[in-house]
Scaffold this motif. Sequence first.
Motif, PDB file in Angstrom:
ATOM      1  N   PRO A   1       0.729  -1.157  -0.062  1.00  0.00           N
ATOM      2  CA  PRO A   1       0.070   0.077   0.194  1.00  0.00           C
ATOM      3  C   PRO A   1       0.800   1.249  -0.051  1.00  0.00           C
ATOM      4  O   PRO A   1       2.010   1.005   0.555  1.00  0.00           O
ATOM      5  N   LEU A   2       0.157   2.330  -0.421  1.00  0.00           N
ATOM      6  CA  LEU A   2       0.813   3.469  -0.517  1.00  0.00           C
ATOM      7  C   LEU A   2       1.258   3.908   1.002  1.00  0.00           C
ATOM      8  O   LEU A   2       0.738   3.799   1.850  1.00  0.00           O
ATOM      9  N   GLY A   3       2.797   4.662   1.105  1.00  0.00           N
ATOM     10  CA  GLY A   3       2.962   4.780   2.308  1.00  0.00           C
ATOM     11  C   GLY A   3       3.726   3.786   3.319  1.00  0.00           C
ATOM     12  O   GLY A   3       4.351   4.085   4.406  1.00  0.00           O
ATOM     13  N   VAL A   4       3.555   2.636   2.785  1.00  0.00           N
ATOM     14  CA  VAL A   4       4.119   1.240   3.526  1.00  0.00           C
ATOM     15  C   VAL A   4       5.633   1.152   3.342  1.00  0.00           C
ATOM     16  O   VAL A   4       6.039   1.259   2.037  1.00  0.00           O
ATOM     17  N   THR A   5       6.554   0.944   4.406  1.00  0.00           N
ATOM     18  CA  THR A   5       7.971   0.788   4.150  1.00  0.00           C
ATOM     19  C   THR A   5       8.019  -0.632   3.704  1.00  0.00           C
ATOM     20  O   THR A   5       7.420  -1.544   4.145  1.00  0.00           O
ATOM     21  N   HIS A   6       9.053  -0.703   2.531  1.00  0.00           N
ATOM     22  CA  HIS A   6       9.091  -1.981   2.108  1.00  0.00           C
ATOM     23  C   HIS A   6      10.486  -2.341   1.285  1.00  0.00           C
ATOM     24  O   HIS A   6      11.117  -1.278   1.180  1.00  0.00           O
ATOM     25  N   ARG A   7      10.836  -3.494   1.148  1.00  0.00           N
ATOM     26  CA  ARG A   7      12.177  -3.783   0.478  1.00  0.00           C
ATOM     27  C   ARG A   7      11.896  -5.197  -0.002  1.00  0.00           C
ATOM     28  O   ARG A   7      11.364  -6.026   0.339  1.00  0.00           O
ATOM     29  N   LEU A   8      12.821  -5.511  -1.222  1.00  0.00           N
ATOM     30  CA  LEU A   8      12.575  -6.552  -2.161  1.00  0.00           C
ATOM     31  C   LEU A   8      14.127  -7.058  -1.957  1.00  0.00           C
ATOM     32  O   LEU A   8      15.084  -6.358  -2.344  1.00  0.00           O
TER      33      LEU A   8
END
Length: 467
Positions: A426-433
Amino acid sequence: MLPIIPVILSGGSGTRLWPLSREAYPKQFLPLVGDDTMLQATWKRVASLADKAPIVVANQEHRFMAAEQLRECKAIPDAIILEPVGRNTAPAIAVAALHALSQHEDALLLVLPSDHVVRDEHSFHSAVKVAAQAANQGKLVTFGIVPDAPETGYGYIKATGSGEVRSVERFVEKPNLETATQYLASGEYFWNSGMFLFKASRYLEELRQLQPAIVTASEAALERAARDQDFVRLDAESFGQSPSDSIDYAVMEKTQDAAVVPLDAGWSDVGSWSALWAVSDKDENGNAHHGDVIEVDCHDTYAYGTRLIALIGLRDVVVVETDDAVLVGHRDRVQDVKEVVNRIKREGRSEAAAHRKVYRPWGAYDSIDNGDRFQVKRITVKPGASLSLQMHHHRAEHWIVVSGTAEVTRGEEVILLTENQSTYIPLGVTHRLRNPGKLPLELIEVQSGGYLGEDDIVRFEDTYGRT
C-alpha cells in the motif's frame, strides 16, 4: 623504468551514438565492436602493459556499471575515482595522478579514453613502449594517429622532426576539408587521439605552473573524498570549484616538453555511426549488420537492433533500433543526430537520457507499459542482491513473482514469495525486495497512483550508499 599505471577515463556521457548510447548508459558500456564492452576492451588492450592495477575515473552515476564490467573481465582496479560533476580531462587526470603518487613514489600514467577502438594491438603496444622511454626522461607524450583521410572531425597535431618520437610544434582545431586535405598531403600532421603517457609527477608539475587552480581543487577534492571499497568519491564542493579544461588546453598546448609518437594501429574514437560502420566487419557489399537483419540489394549500410530489421535497395544508410526508438539516416548525415537529441531534450522527453530498460546495482527494471495513473515494470534482481528499504508518498505497488524467490519486507512483516505468488504494497508502507536465492529473481511490478516518477522514493537503508 618507472612502472606503468593505466588511467582509464570513463566519465563521458555522450549521445553521438543515440539511440543506443544514452546519458545514463553511454557507449563505453556497450559492446559495439566484438563481445566486450568498450570499457572492457580498453582494459584488455593494456593489461599486459600494466605494471600496477589501473585507476578508473568515472561519473558517479555510472559507478556500478563500471565496477561490474571491470569485475566481469577480471580487472581489479586500484581505485574507481568518482566525479560528482564533469570538469573535463585535465582535472580528471589530476586526481588520478595525485592518487597514484599517494600510493607510489612515482609512475608513468598511460591515460586512455574508455570508448576508443584500436584494431592493431601489437602496433599499439610497440608505440607505448617507445613513448615510455621518452616519458621516463620527462616528456609529456601524446599519441598522434597517422591520418588516412582528410578528416574534419578530429583535431590535429603538427610535429617536427622524424623518427619514433617527435616534438610537437602546435595543436590545431578541427579544420575544414580544404585545410585537412593540405594537412594530409604534408605528412607533418597527425590526428589528436586523446591518449597520453607521462610521469604523474611531471604532469602535476606542469599543471601546477599552468593551471594551479585545477591542482588546488583536485587536491582538496581527493583529501576530502569518501572511500567505499574500490570507490573514491571526490568531494563535490571542492571538485566543483575546479576550472573545466581539457588536458590539451591546460597543459599540452603550453608545455615545452610535449612530444608525439606516431601511431598507425587501426584507431577510431567511434564518434558517429559512420565511424562505427568504418571499423566494423562487413560483407562483400560493404554492409555491417548486427542482430537479426535481412537485406536485399543493399550496399554500405549499417544496421543494429534486437528485432528483425529488413532492408531493401538501400545504400549508405544507417538503421539503429532499440526498445523505445528507431534511427534512420544517411551515413553522411549521422553527425546531425545531436540535433535530434537536442530536440528530445527541449520537449522534455526521457529518450535522450535513459533506455526503457534501466540498470541498477541490484539488477534492472524494464518499463513495459504505462498509462494514466499506472505503470508496469519487469524487474530482475541479482542473486543475493537487495533493493533499498524505501517508501512512496504517491503510489502503491503490486508484485507478482515470475521466477525465483523473493524476500519481501512489508512494514513489520517479512514474507517469502515464489513463482506465481504475489503481494500488495500500500501507499506509504515501508518495504524492501531481496533475492535470497542463487538464481535471478524476476517479477512484474504494477504501480498505481497519482504520480509515478522515480523521484518518489524515500530511502531509509541502502546497501549501495544511496540514502
